[in-house]
Enzyme design. Structure first.
Site, mmCIF file in Angstrom:
data_model
loop_
_atom_site.group_PDB
_atom_site.id
_atom_site.type_symbol
_atom_site.label_atom_id
_atom_site.label_comp_id
_atom_site.label_asym_id
_atom_site.label_seq_id
_atom_site.Cartn_x
_atom_site.Cartn_y
_atom_site.Cartn_z
ATOM 1 N N TYR A 1 -1.962 -0.690 10.418
ATOM 2 C CA TYR A 1 -1.992 -0.956 8.983
ATOM 3 C C TYR A 1 -0.722 -0.441 8.314
ATOM 4 C CZ TYR A 1 -3.662 -1.128 4.164
ATOM 5 O OH TYR A 1 -3.806 -1.412 2.818
ATOM 6 N N SER B 1 0.850 -1.196 0.000
ATOM 7 C CA SER B 1 0.000 0.000 0.000
ATOM 8 C C SER B 1 0.882 1.242 0.000
ATOM 9 C CB SER B 1 -0.885 0.004 1.247
ATOM 10 O OG SER B 1 -1.520 1.257 1.430
#
Length: 262
Positions: free
Chosen positions: A166, A152
């Site tokens: 995350y 990501s």
């Protein structure tokens, strides 16, 4: 076979076996379809077997080759056994794609240990041990292979809300990819990651449906839009194909230019 056919074959996956974990999610489905379109036999894996079978049936109906399986890669023992069974059944696993990931949002000062541990298990630990299981097969078979992980932009950029676990897991994934690529290069196994910005899927619908969040997000993306699953599928098709045989240890940011401008 002529000169141009040699170039076409750089993108062919004919005869390849591709295992896609998280293959019933929004990004995973597009990747499964893309790999099948290039000729791979796709093993669609996700926790809910009925969802994977629906994806596989759609691919088969369109003329591709695919099978659906229930697999929770957080169960490391079951994952290792599953990989060995599929390798025995199909002869090898040439391509591994890890699309498994989740997010639990909370401010960093309030983040709970159990949520931190859950994200590390799902987003990082399970991905490594899946890669390890597939690599063992490829090393034993002396076949080489392709490993693709979904990272990501949040592996490189923070966000002004509760993404501490995350972001940390995705940052760890990036270095994991580089280390595995370095260690396994001698076996002709390439390991890369695709690092998208927000992709239009059900998993992030609550964010994209928030007008204030969406406008702020798109305003920071030079191409002026969020990503679509097909944007990531195309990159996965390239990284799975012979065209990328000299590419390893790379984090490719498929982000509309976000990381180029911040």
């Amino acid at each position: 076979m002529g000169l141009l056919d040699d170039y076409k074959n750089l993108f062919s996956l004919d005869g390849k076996i591709a295992l896609v974990a998280g293959g019933a999610g929004g990004i995973g489905i597009a990747i499964c379809e893309g790999l099948a379109a290039q000729g791979a036999t796709v093993l669609v894996c996700s926790r809910k077997e009925e969802n994977t079978k629906a994806v596989a049936e759609k691919i088969v109906a369109a003329g591709g080759k695919a099978y659906g399986y229930g697999l929770d890669i957080v169960d490391l023992g079951a994952t290792a056994e599953f990989v060995e069974q599929r390798a025995k059944e199909f002869g090898n696993i040439d391509i591994m794609v890890n699309c498994v990931g989740m997010q639990i949002e909370n401010p960093a000062e309030e983040y709970r240990e159990e949520d931190w541990d859950t994200l590390f298990d799902v987003n990082l630990k399970s991905g490594f041990f899946l890669s390890q299981a597939v690599a063992k097969v490829q090393i034993r078979n002396n076949s080489g292979g392709k490993h693709i992980h979904l990272s990501s932009v949040r592996s490189q950029l923070g966000l002004r809300r509760g993404f501490i676990a995350y972001c940390t897991t995705k940052g760890g994934m990036n270095l994991m990819v580089k280390q595995l690529a370095t260690e396994w290069a001698k076996y002709n196994i390439t390991v890369n990651a695709i690092a998208p910005t927000f992709i239009r899927t059900e998993q992030v619908a609550k964010y994209l449906n928030d007008p204030e969040f969406y406008q702020g997000l798109v305003g920071r993306i030079p191409l002026g839009r969020v990503g679509e699953p097909e944007d990531i599928s195309g990159m996965a098709m390239y990284l799975a194909a012979p065209a990328s045989d000299f590419v390893t240890g790379q984090i490719i940011f498929a982000d509309g230019g976000v990381t180029a401008s911040q």
